[in-house]
Enzyme design. Structure first.
Site, PDB file in Angstrom:
ATOM      1  N   GLU A  94      26.491  34.673  12.323  1.00 39.29           N
ATOM      2  CA  GLU A  94      25.760  33.951  11.999  1.00 39.29           C
ATOM      3  C   GLU A  94      24.346  34.022  11.894  1.00 39.29           C
ATOM      4  O   GLU A  94      24.295  34.096  12.953  1.00 39.29           O
ATOM      5  CB  GLU A  94      26.212  32.580  11.536  1.00 39.29           C
ATOM      6  CG  GLU A  94      27.817  32.633  10.208  1.00 39.29           C
ATOM      7  CD  GLU A  94      27.621  31.794  10.055  1.00 39.29           C
ATOM      8  OE1 GLU A  94      27.101  29.999  10.143  1.00 39.29           O
ATOM      9  OE2 GLU A  94      29.065  30.965   9.202  1.00 39.29           O
ATOM     10  N   ARG A 117      21.856  54.966  -2.536  1.00 36.56           N
ATOM     11  CA  ARG A 117      23.056  56.029  -2.947  1.00 36.56           C
ATOM     12  C   ARG A 117      23.758  55.553  -3.636  1.00 36.56           C
ATOM     13  O   ARG A 117      24.640  56.445  -4.493  1.00 36.56           O
ATOM     14  CB  ARG A 117      22.963  56.811  -1.247  1.00 36.56           C
ATOM     15  CG  ARG A 117      22.185  57.409  -0.476  1.00 36.56           C
ATOM     16  CD  ARG A 117      22.769  58.438   0.671  1.00 36.56           C
ATOM     17  NE  ARG A 117      22.238  57.650   1.279  1.00 36.56           N
ATOM     18  CZ  ARG A 117      22.572  57.773   2.553  1.00 36.56           C
ATOM     19  NH1 ARG A 117      23.230  59.100   2.747  1.00 36.56           N
ATOM     20  NH2 ARG A 117      23.118  56.913   3.723  1.00 36.56           N
ATOM     21  N   LYS A 166      24.060  73.795  -4.319  1.00 33.86           N
ATOM     22  CA  LYS A 166      24.864  73.759  -2.941  1.00 33.86           C
ATOM     23  C   LYS A 166      26.575  74.203  -3.868  1.00 33.86           C
ATOM     24  O   LYS A 166      25.910  72.809  -5.188  1.00 33.86           O
ATOM     25  CB  LYS A 166      24.991  72.584  -2.970  1.00 33.86           C
ATOM     26  CG  LYS A 166      24.693  72.175  -1.058  1.00 33.86           C
ATOM     27  CD  LYS A 166      25.558  70.548  -0.460  1.00 33.86           C
ATOM     28  CE  LYS A 166      24.722  69.914  -0.572  1.00 33.86           C
ATOM     29  NZ  LYS A 166      24.866  68.611   0.000  1.00 33.86           N
ATOM     30  N   ARG A 221      30.892  73.491  -3.944  1.00 25.17           N
ATOM     31  CA  ARG A 221      32.214  73.600  -3.843  1.00 25.17           C
ATOM     32  C   ARG A 221      32.778  74.500  -4.683  1.00 25.17           C
ATOM     33  O   ARG A 221      33.470  73.215  -5.399  1.00 25.17           O
ATOM     34  CB  ARG A 221      32.206  72.217  -2.747  1.00 25.17           C
ATOM     35  CG  ARG A 221      33.181  72.525  -1.838  1.00 25.17           C
ATOM     36  CD  ARG A 221      34.207  70.853  -1.899  1.00 25.17           C
ATOM     37  NE  ARG A 221      33.225  69.742  -0.588  1.00 25.17           N
ATOM     38  CZ  ARG A 221      32.480  70.449   0.537  1.00 25.17           C
ATOM     39  NH1 ARG A 221      33.663  71.049   0.748  1.00 25.17           N
ATOM     40  NH2 ARG A 221      31.335  69.522   0.901  1.00 25.17           N
ATOM     41  N   ASP A 263      21.162  61.935   7.101  1.00 27.80           N
ATOM     42  CA  ASP A 263      21.477  61.066   7.445  1.00 27.80           C
ATOM     43  C   ASP A 263      22.499  62.245   8.671  1.00 27.80           C
ATOM     44  O   ASP A 263      22.391  61.901   9.461  1.00 27.80           O
ATOM     45  CB  ASP A 263      22.953  60.492   5.981  1.00 27.80           C
ATOM     46  CG  ASP A 263      23.248  59.270   6.379  1.00 27.80           C
ATOM     47  OD1 ASP A 263      23.173  59.201   7.224  1.00 27.80           O
ATOM     48  OD2 ASP A 263      24.792  58.396   5.541  1.00 27.80           O
ATOM     49  N   THR A 279      22.987  68.613   5.185  1.00 30.68           N
ATOM     50  CA  THR A 279      22.222  68.924   4.490  1.00 30.68           C
ATOM     51  C   THR A 279      21.497  70.047   4.264  1.00 30.68           C
ATOM     52  O   THR A 279      21.388  70.967   4.172  1.00 30.68           O
ATOM     53  CB  THR A 279      22.135  67.967   2.954  1.00 30.68           C
ATOM     54  OG1 THR A 279      23.131  66.744   2.860  1.00 30.68           O
ATOM     55  CG2 THR A 279      21.353  68.506   1.513  1.00 30.68           C
TER      56      THR A 279
HETATM   57  C1  R5P Z   1      21.216  63.322  -1.068  1.00 30.18           C
HETATM   58  O1  R5P Z   1      21.273  62.796  -2.432  1.00 30.18           O
HETATM   59  C2  R5P Z   1      19.790  63.010  -0.320  1.00 30.18           C
HETATM   60  O2  R5P Z   1      19.244  62.979  -0.594  1.00 30.18           O
HETATM   61  C3  R5P Z   1      20.249  63.513   0.378  1.00 30.18           C
HETATM   62  O3  R5P Z   1      20.374  64.803   1.027  1.00 30.18           O
HETATM   63  C4  R5P Z   1      21.976  63.041   1.978  1.00 30.18           C
HETATM   64  O4  R5P Z   1      20.980  61.597   1.713  1.00 30.18           O
HETATM   65  C5  R5P Z   1      21.239  63.880   3.346  1.00 30.18           C
HETATM   66  O5  R5P Z   1      22.608  63.120   3.847  1.00 30.18           O
HETATM   67  P1  R5P Z   1      23.324  63.913   4.881  1.00 30.18           P
HETATM   68  O6  R5P Z   1      21.917  64.465   5.907  1.00 30.18           O
HETATM   69  O7  R5P Z   1      24.367  63.500   5.784  1.00 30.18           O
HETATM   70  O8  R5P Z   1      23.690  65.380   4.965  1.00 30.18           O
END
Ligand code: R5P
Length: 313
Positions: free
Chosen positions: A36, A93, A193, A195, A223, A227
């Site tokens: 905590e 997000r 992009k 799929r 992240d 992407t």
């Molecule tokens: C998505 O809408 C965000 O703008 C980033 O493109 C996304 O969060 C990037 O994630 P990652 O680096 O895991 O592909």
């Protein structure tokens, strides 16, 4: 005015304090054995205008809870106004229901910050602009763009700038990318992009002419780096001359650093909204630019009841 730093990005807090020439108020942030969080503000804050700096980056839940507890301590210590300065707003997000029985966590976090007692919020490049409306308290969503504009001017000659092409890595980032491109009178391209079927690998279509161009990918968050690195590959496959990225928030979860290191990206420029570990700081392909001056100026203006919109240029 008093500046208080949570523990999530002490370096940025110190840089903001230096910009404003205001010392950070002494705070103890400790843990009980069961983890905590316990905080104590070590100075009188009665009647003060408080700016509490705490990005809710990883570990997001700990940093968010610490922010809420610090706000509670300030409310109970009779602070006059509390501005939650959250340079990176975690959970952003999750800004809509993505299916049946799923939460809108970005709204829940906004409720928590308001209910804890914050009077205002100051943030940068919210993942989706409409999150600003999740708060019923004044919320300033600064753009990191001016910091990147300066950096691009510093790193590309006037002649080189003529070959720049600004690229949105997904359709969601087109408005942001167009706005940056406008500052250089440059064209944009979009990575689309898709799929085709669940389980089939992604197909990257590039909308725009990229051959021979120096591409700048622009996004709010990196992240895992998937992407960005995939978009960079797709651009090079289409004949781009080089690909560099400008990203506001370096979330950089594993294996992002390894991905960037092994990628064809020339450089990834991030801001310091999130504190970075040594592995990021020493990565040759990642460079950090600071938002401390931008945030410091916004804080100064809020404290003096001056316009903040001047900073959006
Ligand atoms: C998505 O809408 C965000 O703008 C980033 O493109 C996304 O969060 C990037 O994630 P990652 O680096 O895991 O592909």
């Amino acid at each position: 005015m008093k500046l208080i730093s949570g523990s999530s990005n002490a370096e940025l807090s110190k840089a903001i304090a230096d910009v404003l020439d205001v010392p950070l108020t002494s705070v103890d942030i400790n843990r009980f054995r069961d983890q905590e969080i316990f905080v104590r503000i070590n100075e009188n804050v009665r009647g003060e205008d408080i700016f509490l700096i705490q990005p809710t980056s990883a570990p997001a839940n700990d940093h968010l809870m610490e922010l809420l507890i610090l706000i509670d301590a300030l409310v109970r210590a009779s602070a006059q106004r509390i501005t939650a300065v959250v340079p990176y707003y975690g959970y952003a997000r999750q800004d809509r229901k993505t299916g049946g029985r799923t939460p809108i966590s970005a709204k829940l976090v906004a409720n928590l910050i308001s209910k804890a007692g914050a009077h205002r919020v100051l943030t940068i490049d919210l993942h989706a602009g409409q999150i600003q409306g999740f708060f019923d308290i004044p919320t300033d969503n600064l753009f990191g763009q001016p910091v990147f504009v300066d950096d691009i001017k510093d790193n590309y000659s006037k002649k080189d700038r003529q070959n720049l092409l600004f690229v949105s890595p997904d359709t969601g980032g087109v408005v942001r990318t167009r706005s940056l491109a406008k500052r250089f009178n440059a064209d944009i391209a979009i990575v689309d992009k898709r799929r085709p079927k669940a389980g089939e690998s992604e197909v990257m279509n590039i909308i725009g002419e990229v051959e021979g161009r120096d591409c700048i990918l622009y996004d709010d968050i990196i992240d895992s780096g998937g992407t960005l690195c995939n978009a960079a590959n797709a651009l090079m496959d289409q004949g781009a001359n080089s690909v560099t990225a400008y990203i506001t928030h370096g979330v950089l979860s594993d294996p992002a650093v390894e991905r960037i290191t092994g990628s064809i990206l020339r450089e990834v420029v991030i801001t310091d909204t999130i504190a970075q570990p040594e592995k990021v700081k020493t990565c040759e392909k990642i460079r950090e630019v600071s938002v401390a001056t931008l945030l410091g100026e916004a804080i100064r203006r809020i404290a003096n009841d001056e316009s903040v919109s001047k900073l959006f240029g």
